[in-house]
Motif scaffolding. Structure first.
Motif, PDB file in Angstrom:
ATOM      1  N   GLY A 188      10.467 -38.967  95.725  1.00 40.60           N
ATOM      2  CA  GLY A 188      10.154 -39.846  97.288  1.00 40.60           C
ATOM      3  C   GLY A 188       8.914 -39.591  98.737  1.00 40.60           C
ATOM      4  N   ARG A 189       8.493 -38.344  98.403  1.00 36.20           N
ATOM      5  CA  ARG A 189       7.317 -37.952  99.621  1.00 36.20           C
ATOM      6  C   ARG A 189       6.541 -38.166  98.065  1.00 36.20           C
ATOM      7  N   THR A 190       4.944 -38.448  98.404  1.00 39.80           N
ATOM      8  CA  THR A 190       4.219 -38.574  97.722  1.00 39.80           C
ATOM      9  C   THR A 190       2.822 -37.171  98.175  1.00 39.80           C
ATOM     10  N   LEU A 191       2.717 -37.087  97.323  1.00 40.43           N
ATOM     11  CA  LEU A 191       1.317 -35.840  97.456  1.00 40.43           C
ATOM     12  C   LEU A 191      -0.083 -35.815  96.934  1.00 40.43           C
ATOM     13  N   ILE A 192      -0.935 -35.959  97.964  1.00 44.41           N
ATOM     14  CA  ILE A 192      -2.248 -36.287  97.526  1.00 44.41           C
ATOM     15  C   ILE A 192      -2.702 -35.503  97.575  1.00 44.41           C
ATOM     16  N   ASN A 193      -3.931 -35.037  96.009  1.00 44.57           N
ATOM     17  CA  ASN A 193      -5.099 -33.830  95.888  1.00 44.57           C
ATOM     18  C   ASN A 193      -6.073 -34.236  95.736  1.00 44.57           C
ATOM     19  N   LEU A 194      -6.972 -33.926  97.265  1.00 39.39           N
ATOM     20  CA  LEU A 194      -8.017 -34.985  97.229  1.00 39.39           C
ATOM     21  C   LEU A 194      -9.140 -33.428  96.788  1.00 39.39           C
ATOM     22  N   PHE A 195      -9.898 -33.547  96.092  1.00 36.14           N
ATOM     23  CA  PHE A 195     -10.336 -32.747  95.565  1.00 36.14           C
ATOM     24  C   PHE A 195     -12.214 -33.262  95.556  1.00 36.14           C
ATOM     25  N   PHE A 196     -13.119 -32.492  96.699  1.00 39.51           N
ATOM     26  CA  PHE A 196     -14.211 -32.530  96.408  1.00 39.51           C
ATOM     27  C   PHE A 196     -15.342 -31.385  96.105  1.00 39.51           C
ATOM     28  N   GLU A 197     -14.483 -30.877  95.126  1.00 38.59           N
ATOM     29  CA  GLU A 197     -15.252 -29.813  94.083  1.00 38.59           C
ATOM     30  C   GLU A 197     -14.461 -29.469  92.818  1.00 38.59           C
ATOM     31  N   ASN A 198     -15.101 -29.924  91.833  1.00 42.72           N
ATOM     32  CA  ASN A 198     -14.406 -29.286  90.785  1.00 42.72           C
ATOM     33  C   ASN A 198     -12.941 -27.805  90.861  1.00 42.72           C
ATOM     34  N   SER A 199     -12.095 -28.472  90.370  1.00 49.85           N
ATOM     35  CA  SER A 199     -11.364 -27.501  89.799  1.00 49.85           C
ATOM     36  C   SER A 199      -9.908 -27.394  89.257  1.00 49.85           C
ATOM     37  N   THR A 200     -10.291 -27.438  88.294  1.00 45.28           N
ATOM     38  CA  THR A 200      -9.441 -28.070  87.323  1.00 45.28           C
ATOM     39  C   THR A 200      -8.047 -27.825  87.781  1.00 45.28           C
ATOM     40  N   ARG A 201      -7.803 -25.928  87.481  1.00 45.42           N
ATOM     41  CA  ARG A 201      -6.896 -25.124  87.267  1.00 45.42           C
ATOM     42  C   ARG A 201      -6.067 -25.374  88.790  1.00 45.42           C
ATOM     43  N   THR A 202      -7.036 -25.007  89.701  1.00 39.07           N
ATOM     44  CA  THR A 202      -6.079 -25.386  90.904  1.00 39.07           C
ATOM     45  C   THR A 202      -5.053 -26.675  91.176  1.00 39.07           C
ATOM     46  N   ARG A 203      -6.105 -27.829  90.847  1.00 38.23           N
ATOM     47  CA  ARG A 203      -5.516 -29.011  90.770  1.00 38.23           C
ATOM     48  C   ARG A 203      -4.499 -29.232  89.970  1.00 38.23           C
ATOM     49  N   MET A 204      -4.495 -28.464  88.846  1.00 33.64           N
ATOM     50  CA  MET A 204      -3.307 -28.937  87.814  1.00 33.64           C
ATOM     51  C   MET A 204      -1.627 -27.884  88.301  1.00 33.64           C
ATOM     52  N   SER A 205      -1.916 -26.857  89.171  1.00 29.96           N
ATOM     53  CA  SER A 205      -1.375 -26.218  89.363  1.00 29.96           C
ATOM     54  C   SER A 205      -0.228 -26.177  90.684  1.00 29.96           C
ATOM     55  N   PHE A 206      -1.017 -27.379  91.257  1.00 31.11           N
ATOM     56  CA  PHE A 206      -0.577 -27.912  92.796  1.00 31.11           C
ATOM     57  C   PHE A 206       0.256 -29.778  91.647  1.00 31.11           C
ATOM     58  N   GLU A 207      -0.145 -30.114  90.887  1.00 31.09           N
ATOM     59  CA  GLU A 207       0.048 -31.391  90.592  1.00 31.09           C
ATOM     60  C   GLU A 207       1.008 -30.855  89.992  1.00 31.09           C
ATOM     61  N   LEU A 208       1.542 -29.831  89.105  1.00 31.13           N
ATOM     62  CA  LEU A 208       2.838 -29.866  88.364  1.00 31.13           C
ATOM     63  C   LEU A 208       3.434 -29.655  89.644  1.00 31.13           C
ATOM     64  N   ALA A 209       2.548 -28.368  90.378  1.00 28.68           N
ATOM     65  CA  ALA A 209       4.325 -27.837  91.500  1.00 28.68           C
ATOM     66  C   ALA A 209       4.812 -28.907  91.968  1.00 28.68           C
ATOM     67  N   GLY A 210       3.867 -30.476  92.770  1.00 27.99           N
ATOM     68  CA  GLY A 210       4.666 -31.101  93.404  1.00 27.99           C
ATOM     69  C   GLY A 210       5.298 -32.360  92.556  1.00 27.99           C
ATOM     70  N   LYS A 211       5.313 -32.469  90.718  1.00 24.65           N
ATOM     71  CA  LYS A 211       5.611 -33.582  90.097  1.00 24.65           C
ATOM     72  C   LYS A 211       7.078 -32.616  89.892  1.00 24.65           C
ATOM     73  N   ARG A 212       7.352 -30.701  89.625  1.00 26.67           N
ATOM     74  CA  ARG A 212       8.063 -30.474  89.466  1.00 26.67           C
ATOM     75  C   ARG A 212       9.161 -30.462  90.423  1.00 26.67           C
ATOM     76  N   LEU A 213       8.559 -30.939  91.460  1.00 27.77           N
ATOM     77  CA  LEU A 213       9.550 -30.685  92.630  1.00 27.77           C
ATOM     78  C   LEU A 213      10.122 -32.019  92.557  1.00 27.77           C
ATOM     79  N   GLY A 214       9.401 -33.407  92.052  1.00 25.30           N
ATOM     80  CA  GLY A 214      10.261 -34.753  91.991  1.00 25.30           C
ATOM     81  C   GLY A 214       9.123 -35.399  92.761  1.00 25.30           C
ATOM     82  N   ALA A 215       7.735 -34.697  93.868  1.00 19.09           N
ATOM     83  CA  ALA A 215       7.300 -36.072  94.423  1.00 19.09           C
ATOM     84  C   ALA A 215       6.263 -37.018  93.799  1.00 19.09           C
ATOM     85  N   ASP A 216       6.157 -37.844  93.826  1.00 15.13           N
ATOM     86  CA  ASP A 216       4.845 -38.874  94.027  1.00 15.13           C
ATOM     87  C   ASP A 216       3.373 -37.865  93.353  1.00 15.13           C
ATOM     88  N   VAL A 217       2.539 -37.980  92.891  1.00 14.97           N
ATOM     89  CA  VAL A 217       1.515 -36.920  92.407  1.00 14.97           C
ATOM     90  C   VAL A 217       0.465 -37.689  92.676  1.00 14.97           C
TER      91      VAL A 217
END
Lengths: 325, 325, 325
Positions: B60-89
């Motif tokens: 029920g919570r919302t996580l926004i990944n706002l990336f002004f620089e390319n970083s697939t690795r870090t963005r994916m890590s946060f995306e996975l962290a959020g999704k595995r905890l059930g957040a909308d990413v």
């Protein structure tokens, strides 16, 4: 319409387990393996036509779509398959330019692997890249197309399309037309159709024919009308111009004249013959526009629908492999 | 393997609440804050190794990944962290070129804020941009790297990697080598390691050393062999060539000769010393390829695994802050 | 704050069903249709302000965001709306350059349709493209902006913003200022405001005024001060320079002098007049920077918040249409 029932549980027979950890190609799959995947996909076709398309058997699992080539259609199909099964899906698109060494692919693979995905689908411009990946990771790898090597889920969805329309695959005559040389779709289809007992023909101009085509277990034709004669199924392929360094074909117009599928050439096939194309179709090049839209014969949209169902089936069988590893 | 048990609930001790609304940097965190985040992350490491990686405390919570620089690795890590905890990413990637004024960053921030996210992670090329953001929004902000300022989740995942391998952080000698000048990773690590009681050394050529490095609370070395002597942990850093306007280093070959980590230089460290690198590693520049792959000593892939767990821990502690605000 | 209560179920009155399968424009909507959508959206505003923003009435459904123009803001708003309602959301961004024929749009539409989405939102640079799409697919289509034609969810969120601030829409005087000619936002707003009984004025330089503007049911002004006199609501619009082949305006500075909304021009409107702008705002061009930030009068961030709620309401009403089809 009421709430959709869950798909029936008896798709997969209990006495069979998919004998691999990955789906790297049709090569190595038995007739039984293929049949069971298609059987399982049948249930997902029905489920996807319901309002409630969720069947969350992969809840808590992670699917990474790792695409080194652009393919919105295939990526979306895998993304939908994963999400409808309840998995967490992450997309990673990599510009090919930034990946020049196999070494870097391994580093990417190892990095993703450390995030504990359960499935990685990969599309890559180099044949064999998916095998390399699969040897470096702990999860299941699904080949979403590697160079001119294989594209197994495409061959499976084509087979499902044929089986649903014709009732069988065994004994059918299937002609694959066009750019066989560069086509992983052709390669995977030839392997699958041979495994299932179909008679396969390939029809292409000499410049787009692979070397020693007879070794593929197919009949080789250099003329559309002769090759299409009495066929049950006709598969057209687009020209993979991105792989063509020199001019393989003189002009689009001339190509269509000799090799494009039109009403007249199609008349040589059986009256109830069907047409498949992996898309995106280039109207007026590999196929006549009207023929592509003939819903009695063209299976192009059925193929897209089957694509999601087949990918769900593949994810499901691989998830059982994981649990029993 | 059966269904995974939920992580134990007693990670976070009841008498401690993370005392900030954001995670903007390691600066301002106490030894206890850091220890509790690492303790919490331990549970997520185990959870992520299960088949069912879902632990939906952020449903029920919302996580926004706002990336002004390319970083697939870090963005994916946060995306996975959020999704595995059930957040909308939701991912938002912004080409740097379109953001030239701080004003526009504020407008972007305010717009996102109006959509009621619970968390925004931000990577931005300018130091301090994340602080600016945090003052404009109601949600929790996590610094995913801002200019050459801080990258706190990287320092936390490095600390977790060290603690799991060495059993402690306090008292260890840690050498950070390479482009210290441009490195937010170095800065966050120095702050964290000092807070935890480690002895920190930095080793860099004069052109890549920050001004007045002694003020950072570190020992400064201009020679790899002397700096590495008797170290427990060696951290290599890539050259941040994107921040280099002039030539900071004469040539890659010469750089590797003097500053690249290889077997010979590594022999000066303790026998059981470990190697960390935030990646992506550039083989043959900051580190010898064989050394990077030495799974006994190189922690590079462990770091990636710790990254997801640490980000889950950070999201969890910030969610408690939100609920009690 | 405790766990959020679910929104009340009695938003939508039982005796009303949205009478369309799609939301292609405000054209064709009745006053009742609009009112019921706004009523439904009210509940989502409250829900989105809770910690638990999930209200999973679209679980098992699929939403595809098909964007042929860049619009991070609108795409994110639809993505959030879909995810908070529990739908599986897939984004597809298409570079305009690759879509030159209407034929290709149809092929894309048919391909997506075969994957059985329940909703497609589409933004497209050509007016009418969304109608074309809606005739080819089985699912509900939501116009997310088509050329200079319509952008109905923007008009609905503007209406919700006005209604919440002013308590009503009927009888209010609303001035829309700036590039009316190219603005789908202006067109949808004029239709909606007229349907709801507001008095609409448009104010623009002759080069940015549509032909025969009186036929739109508005009062036409070529002077900001005269047009703003005694208005309740002022809507500013950005210059759609991407649609301008010739020079429609002499210079930014001169444009702001004559047509930009500033304190002095705003003084002609009612004292309690409010300002709306669909964003992204270009400070110092269509609106003075201070005025844009005046939270007493500028509704720009309220509009963003209303945007998510209105899109949730639209998805909900269309989902009922689907179930009863």
């Amino acid at each position: 319409m009421g709430k959709a029932a869950a798909p029936k549980k008896n798709w997969a027979k209990k006495d069979w387990i998919y004998p691999h950890r990955h789906l790297l190609g049709i090569e190595g799959l038995s007739k039984q393996d293929i049949t069971r995947i298609l059987d399982l996909a049948e249930g997902f076709i029905e489920k996807n036509r319901q309002i409630d398309k969720k069947y969350p058997i992969l809840k808590g699992r992670t699917l990474i779509n790792l695409f080194f080539e652009n393919s919105t259609r295939t990526r979306m199909s895998f993304e939908l398959a994963g999400k409808r099964l309840g998995a967490d899906v992450i997309n990673m698109s990599v510009a090919t330019s930034s990946v020049k060494k196999g070494e870097t692919l391994i580093d990417t693979a190892m990095t993703l692997n450390a995030m504990h995905p359960d499935f990685i689908t990969m599309r890559h411009p180099e044949s064999g890249a998916v095998h390399l990946l699969s040897r470096k990771v702990n999860c299941s790898v699904i080949n979403a197309g590697d160079g001119s090597h294989e594209h197994p889920t495409q061959a499976l969805l084509d087979a499902l399309t044929i089986r649903r329309k014709k009732g069988r695959i065994e004994g059918l005559t299937v002609a694959i037309c066009g750019d066989i040389l560069h086509s992983r779709v052709a390669r995977s289809n030839i392997l699958l159709l041979n495994a299932m007992g179909a008679k396969v023909r390939i029809i292409a101009p000499p410049t787009l024919m692979p070397p020693q085509p007879e070794k593929l277990g197919v009949k080789v034709f250099n003329d559309m009308r002769k090759g299409l004669k009495d066929c049950d199924v006709v598969m057209t392929l687009r020209l993979k111009t991105e792989y063509m360094e020199n001019s393989f074909v003189p002009s689009s117009r001339e190509y269509f004249h000799f090799w494009g599928l039109d009403e007249e050439k199609m008349s040589y096939a059986k009256k109830d013959a069907i047409i498949l194309d992996p898309g995106p179709i280039i109207r007026g090049l590999q196929i006549d526009s009207k023929l592509a839209d003939d819903i009695g014969r063209s299976m192009i949209l059925d193929q897209v629908e089957m694509g999601v169902a087949v990918r769900q089936a593949v994810l499901e069988i691989l998830s059982h492999t994981l649990q029993t590893k």
